[in-house]
Design a protein around this motif. Structure first.
Motif, PDB file in Angstrom:
ATOM      1  N   THR A 200       4.753   4.027  -6.105  1.00 50.02           N
ATOM      2  CA  THR A 200       4.289   4.883  -5.008  1.00 50.02           C
ATOM      3  C   THR A 200       3.182   5.811  -5.492  1.00 50.02           C
ATOM      4  OG1 THR A 200       5.970   6.575  -5.443  1.00 50.02           O
ATOM      5  CG2 THR A 200       6.525   4.865  -3.844  1.00 50.02           C
ATOM      6  N   LEU A 201       2.352   6.188  -4.556  1.00 51.57           N
ATOM      7  CA  LEU A 201       1.340   7.214  -4.730  1.00 51.57           C
ATOM      8  C   LEU A 201       1.368   8.070  -3.469  1.00 51.57           C
ATOM      9  CD1 LEU A 201      -0.814   5.881  -2.647  1.00 51.57           C
ATOM     10  CD2 LEU A 201      -1.670   4.680  -4.638  1.00 51.57           C
ATOM     11  N   THR A 202       0.542   9.090  -3.408  1.00 54.27           N
ATOM     12  CA  THR A 202       0.530   9.970  -2.239  1.00 54.27           C
ATOM     13  C   THR A 202      -0.882  10.125  -1.710  1.00 54.27           C
ATOM     14  OG1 THR A 202       2.383  11.259  -3.132  1.00 54.27           O
ATOM     15  CG2 THR A 202       1.118  12.261  -1.338  1.00 54.27           C
ATOM     16  N   LEU A 203      -1.093   9.794  -0.438  1.00 53.81           N
ATOM     17  CA  LEU A 203      -2.326  10.137   0.259  1.00 53.81           C
ATOM     18  C   LEU A 203      -1.934  10.667   1.633  1.00 53.81           C
ATOM     19  CD1 LEU A 203      -5.812   8.858   0.176  1.00 53.81           C
ATOM     20  CD2 LEU A 203      -4.772   8.913   2.424  1.00 53.81           C
ATOM     21  N   HIS A 204      -2.272  11.930   1.882  1.00 53.00           N
ATOM     22  CA  HIS A 204      -1.916  12.543   3.156  1.00 53.00           C
ATOM     23  C   HIS A 204      -2.912  12.096   4.226  1.00 53.00           C
ATOM     24  CE1 HIS A 204       1.269  14.667   1.357  1.00 53.00           C
ATOM     25  NE2 HIS A 204       0.574  15.646   0.803  1.00 53.00           N
ATOM     26  N   VAL A 205      -2.454  11.190   5.064  1.00 54.39           N
ATOM     27  CA  VAL A 205      -3.311  10.581   6.079  1.00 54.39           C
ATOM     28  C   VAL A 205      -3.704  11.637   7.105  1.00 54.39           C
ATOM     29  CG1 VAL A 205      -3.578   8.639   7.646  1.00 54.39           C
ATOM     30  CG2 VAL A 205      -1.903   8.512   5.769  1.00 54.39           C
ATOM     31  N   GLY A 206      -5.000  11.720   7.423  1.00 58.71           N
ATOM     32  CA  GLY A 206      -5.481  12.682   8.402  1.00 58.71           C
ATOM     33  C   GLY A 206      -5.738  12.042   9.752  1.00 58.71           C
ATOM     34  N   ALA A 207      -5.859  12.871  10.769  1.00 59.57           N
ATOM     35  CA  ALA A 207      -6.130  12.366  12.114  1.00 59.57           C
ATOM     36  C   ALA A 207      -7.508  11.730  12.209  1.00 59.57           C
ATOM     37  CB  ALA A 207      -6.002  13.495  13.139  1.00 59.57           C
ATOM     38  N   GLY A 208      -8.358  11.995  11.236  1.00 60.35           N
ATOM     39  CA  GLY A 208      -9.682  11.369  11.221  1.00 60.35           C
ATOM     40  C   GLY A 208      -9.618   9.852  11.154  1.00 60.35           C
ATOM     41  N   THR A 209      -8.458   9.316  10.732  1.00 59.15           N
ATOM     42  CA  THR A 209      -8.318   7.859  10.671  1.00 59.15           C
ATOM     43  C   THR A 209      -8.450   7.215  12.050  1.00 59.15           C
ATOM     44  OG1 THR A 209      -6.926   6.083   9.745  1.00 59.15           O
ATOM     45  CG2 THR A 209      -5.804   7.814  10.955  1.00 59.15           C
ATOM     46  N   PHE A 210      -8.203   8.002  13.130  1.00 59.47           N
ATOM     47  CA  PHE A 210      -8.285   7.460  14.484  1.00 59.47           C
ATOM     48  C   PHE A 210      -9.634   7.716  15.152  1.00 59.47           C
ATOM     49  CE2 PHE A 210      -3.684   8.607  14.042  1.00 59.47           C
ATOM     50  CZ  PHE A 210      -3.237   7.309  13.887  1.00 59.47           C
ATOM     51  N   VAL A 251      -0.047  -1.679  -0.139  1.00 60.18           N
ATOM     52  CA  VAL A 251       0.603  -1.704   1.173  1.00 60.18           C
ATOM     53  C   VAL A 251      -0.039  -0.593   1.999  1.00 60.18           C
ATOM     54  CG1 VAL A 251       2.749  -1.534   2.462  1.00 60.18           C
ATOM     55  CG2 VAL A 251       2.737  -2.611   0.203  1.00 60.18           C
ATOM     56  N   GLY A 252      -0.959  -1.011   2.860  1.00 61.59           N
ATOM     57  CA  GLY A 252      -1.683  -0.063   3.693  1.00 61.59           C
ATOM     58  C   GLY A 252      -3.064   0.258   3.151  1.00 61.59           C
ATOM     59  N   THR A 253      -3.969   0.501   4.072  1.00 62.35           N
ATOM     60  CA  THR A 253      -5.340   0.856   3.693  1.00 62.35           C
ATOM     61  C   THR A 253      -5.386   2.202   2.994  1.00 62.35           C
ATOM     62  OG1 THR A 253      -5.723   1.791   5.903  1.00 62.35           O
ATOM     63  CG2 THR A 253      -6.378  -0.501   5.540  1.00 62.35           C
ATOM     64  N   THR A 254      -4.396   3.077   3.246  1.00 62.70           N
ATOM     65  CA  THR A 254      -4.386   4.370   2.558  1.00 62.70           C
ATOM     66  C   THR A 254      -4.140   4.178   1.066  1.00 62.70           C
ATOM     67  OG1 THR A 254      -2.032   4.750   3.030  1.00 62.70           O
ATOM     68  CG2 THR A 254      -3.634   5.586   4.617  1.00 62.70           C
ATOM     69  N   SER A 255      -3.165   3.341   0.715  1.00 62.55           N
ATOM     70  CA  SER A 255      -2.913   3.054  -0.697  1.00 62.55           C
ATOM     71  C   SER A 255      -4.138   2.418  -1.338  1.00 62.55           C
ATOM     72  CB  SER A 255      -1.707   2.123  -0.840  1.00 62.55           C
ATOM     73  OG  SER A 255      -0.523   2.742  -0.382  1.00 62.55           O
ATOM     74  N   LEU A 256      -4.749   1.473  -0.616  1.00 64.57           N
ATOM     75  CA  LEU A 256      -5.935   0.801  -1.161  1.00 64.57           C
ATOM     76  C   LEU A 256      -7.062   1.790  -1.415  1.00 64.57           C
ATOM     77  CD1 LEU A 256      -7.526  -2.536  -0.041  1.00 64.57           C
ATOM     78  CD2 LEU A 256      -8.937  -0.506  -0.249  1.00 64.57           C
ATOM     79  N   ARG A 257      -7.332   2.664  -0.460  1.00 63.34           N
ATOM     80  CA  ARG A 257      -8.462   3.586  -0.598  1.00 63.34           C
ATOM     81  C   ARG A 257      -8.258   4.536  -1.764  1.00 63.34           C
ATOM     82  NH1 ARG A 257      -8.722   6.994   3.371  1.00 63.34           N
ATOM     83  NH2 ARG A 257     -10.915   7.518   3.073  1.00 63.34           N
ATOM     84  N   LEU A 258      -7.011   4.965  -1.979  1.00 63.53           N
ATOM     85  CA  LEU A 258      -6.764   5.879  -3.085  1.00 63.53           C
ATOM     86  C   LEU A 258      -6.877   5.157  -4.431  1.00 63.53           C
ATOM     87  CD1 LEU A 258      -6.126   8.742  -3.905  1.00 63.53           C
ATOM     88  CD2 LEU A 258      -3.690   8.213  -3.711  1.00 63.53           C
ATOM     89  N   ILE A 259      -6.336   3.942  -4.511  1.00 68.48           N
ATOM     90  CA  ILE A 259      -6.468   3.184  -5.761  1.00 68.48           C
ATOM     91  C   ILE A 259      -7.935   2.942  -6.089  1.00 68.48           C
ATOM     92  CG2 ILE A 259      -6.017   0.964  -6.884  1.00 68.48           C
ATOM     93  CD1 ILE A 259      -3.389   0.861  -5.250  1.00 68.48           C
ATOM     94  N   GLU A 260      -8.709   2.542  -5.110  1.00 67.58           N
ATOM     95  CA  GLU A 260     -10.134   2.295  -5.358  1.00 67.58           C
ATOM     96  C   GLU A 260     -10.863   3.577  -5.749  1.00 67.58           C
ATOM     97  OE1 GLU A 260     -11.892  -0.639  -5.488  1.00 67.58           O
ATOM     98  OE2 GLU A 260      -9.871  -1.501  -5.474  1.00 67.58           O
ATOM     99  N   SER A 261     -10.443   4.711  -5.188  1.00 66.65           N
ATOM    100  CA  SER A 261     -11.046   5.992  -5.549  1.00 66.65           C
ATOM    101  C   SER A 261     -10.747   6.354  -6.999  1.00 66.65           C
ATOM    102  CB  SER A 261     -10.529   7.105  -4.630  1.00 66.65           C
ATOM    103  OG  SER A 261     -10.876   6.859  -3.286  1.00 66.65           O
ATOM    104  N   ALA A 262      -9.605   5.871  -7.509  1.00 71.30           N
ATOM    105  CA  ALA A 262      -9.169   6.214  -8.859  1.00 71.30           C
ATOM    106  C   ALA A 262      -9.612   5.207  -9.912  1.00 71.30           C
ATOM    107  CB  ALA A 262      -7.645   6.338  -8.884  1.00 71.30           C
ATOM    108  N   THR A 263     -10.259   4.132  -9.502  1.00 77.55           N
ATOM    109  CA  THR A 263     -10.614   3.046 -10.422  1.00 77.55           C
ATOM    110  C   THR A 263     -12.076   3.126 -10.815  1.00 77.55           C
ATOM    111  OG1 THR A 263      -8.972   1.648  -9.319  1.00 77.55           O
ATOM    112  CG2 THR A 263     -10.527   0.558 -10.790  1.00 77.55           C
ATOM    113  N   GLY A 264     -12.323   3.039 -12.113  1.00 71.77           N
ATOM    114  CA  GLY A 264     -13.693   3.094 -12.612  1.00 71.77           C
ATOM    115  C   GLY A 264     -14.387   1.752 -12.511  1.00 71.77           C
ATOM    116  N   GLU A 265     -15.669   1.745 -12.847  1.00 72.68           N
ATOM    117  CA  GLU A 265     -16.447   0.504 -12.842  1.00 72.68           C
ATOM    118  C   GLU A 265     -15.883  -0.513 -13.832  1.00 72.68           C
ATOM    119  OE1 GLU A 265     -18.839  -0.491 -10.952  1.00 72.68           O
ATOM    120  OE2 GLU A 265     -19.178   1.345  -9.808  1.00 72.68           O
ATOM    121  N   ASP A 266     -15.136  -0.020 -14.830  1.00 74.97           N
ATOM    122  CA  ASP A 266     -14.526  -0.903 -15.825  1.00 74.97           C
ATOM    123  C   ASP A 266     -13.228  -1.526 -15.339  1.00 74.97           C
ATOM    124  OD1 ASP A 266     -12.980   1.370 -15.808  1.00 74.97           O
ATOM    125  OD2 ASP A 266     -13.205   1.824 -17.940  1.00 74.97           O
ATOM    126  N   GLY A 267     -12.816  -1.226 -14.116  1.00 73.57           N
ATOM    127  CA  GLY A 267     -11.585  -1.794 -13.573  1.00 73.57           C
ATOM    128  C   GLY A 267     -10.328  -1.088 -14.026  1.00 73.57           C
TER     129      GLY A 267
END
Length: 347
Positions: A200-210, A251-267
């Motif tokens: 698990t990770l944590t991303l507080h989803v905002g209303a901006g998603t809609f 699982v979910g675009t929120t998890s994906l977006r946070l993982i991608e935000s935390a990943t460097g160009e080196d993977g």
């Protein structure tokens, strides 16, 4: 990139107003490369490999929808991002009746002062008193159902349970990470038996998603920031799974977006804590994930752009056309998809 590329026609009857029961009985469209397979969420353990790892968002939805008054005017507020211990940024209905410094009475002894009107019409709301804001919201707030559901029925007591995932722990979201709504303890036990791990990770989803994309070109759209955290132990686990040949499935675009935000160009996935406003569109090179479980998204939305970036726009347009024709249920309470790109998505 022209936003019209991400448009499609969705019949209103395809929008789910309640989740499937039981949760894991929802349908699942597997998009494996360009191939489409009709399954159910309960089939997921057999569709992944031993050594794969699912990543869930453990944010918990707060009752962030408020109705109040300023003098004789009715004011609606949807909190979407915390800015301080007692201060939340909010989208405001009837904002033309509100000025900096105005007090809003939300009932039940809950008041807030409006400050710093934003270009998007939002305000910062400073809640009065000494009680934790979370307690104030429990008294005066309502579950913030997505607008495409709220326009067709009011929130009720059932939504307080339906709109939380089994992983919900960290209070702060104003929208659910809805892909995880399909998962149950029984289903998780089957994943464990199949050798599929989870984290698990944590991303507080905002209303901006809609919020709709109003620009005609994706380059002109501004994403709203959301706060997230991946701790060092979780980052190390994800990296170890990939190093051993397993796949990290968000699982979910929120998890994906946070993982991608935390990943460097080196993977390499690194610990992360702070705001992310990452906007993923076709042409983006995925670095930290190998697949995605997600629901079906709004036309012309940033989330449909994201899945098009992962799988290809033509593939996703074909997948959504199939889902619409075959009666899949859409959006937050709807069915799910498993997206497995057939190309290398690692850096």
């Amino acid at each position: 990139m022209n936003v019209d590329l991400f448009d499609f026609v969705l019949p209103p009857e395809r929008i789910a107003l309640r989740p499937a029961a039981p949760r894991d009985s929802a349908r699942l469209l597997v998009v494996d490369g360009a191939a489409l397979h009709d399954r159910s969420v309960g089939d997921l353990p057999g569709g992944l490999r031993t050594g794969d790892l699912l990543v869930f968002n453990d944010t918990r939805v707060i009752p962030a929808q408020l109705e109040g008054t300023r003098g004789d005017s009715r004011i609606g507020a949807t909190l979407h991002k915390r800015e301080g211990p007692r201060r939340w940024r909010a989208f405001v209905r009837n904002a033309r009746r509100l000025r900096d410094g105005d007090a809003i009475d939300f009932g039940s002894g809950v008041t807030a002062t409006a400050h710093d009107r934003g270009e998007d019409g939002s305000f910062a709301l400073e809640f009065q008193g000494d009680e934790p804001v979370e307690l104030l919201l429990e008294r005066a707030g309502r579950m913030p159902l997505p607008p495409y559901i709220a326009a067709r029925r009011p929130a009720d007591a059932q939504d307080a349970d339906d709109y939380q995932t089994m992983f919900a722990a960290e209070k702060g979201a104003v929208a659910a990470p809805t892909a995880a709504l399909h998962f149950t303890p029984e289903l998780m036990a089957r994943f464990a038996a199949a050798g599929v791990e989870h984290a698990t990770l944590t991303l507080h989803v905002g209303a901006g998603t809609f919020l709709p994309v109003k620009a005609s070109d994706t380059a002109d759209h501004k994403m709203h920031a959301e706060w997230g955290r991946i701790d060092a132990a979780t980052a190390d686990r994800l990296n170890a799974v990939r190093a051993a040949g397993g796949r990290v499935i968000a699982v979910g675009t929120t998890s994906l977006r946070l993982i991608e935000s935390a990943t460097g160009e080196d993977g390499v996935i690194r610990p992360f804590e702070g705001d992310t406003a990452i906007f993923i569109t076709p042409g983006y090179r995925f670095r930290g994930i190998d697949g995605l479980v997600t629901n079906f998204h709004l036309p012309r939305s940033t989330l449909f752009m994201l899945v098009s970036a992962l799988m290809g726009t033509d593939t996703m347009q074909a997948a959504y056309a199939h889902a619409i024709a075959d009666g899949y249920r859409f959006y937050s309470y709807g069915d799910a998809s498993l997206l497995l790109p057939d190309r290398g998505v690692r850096a």
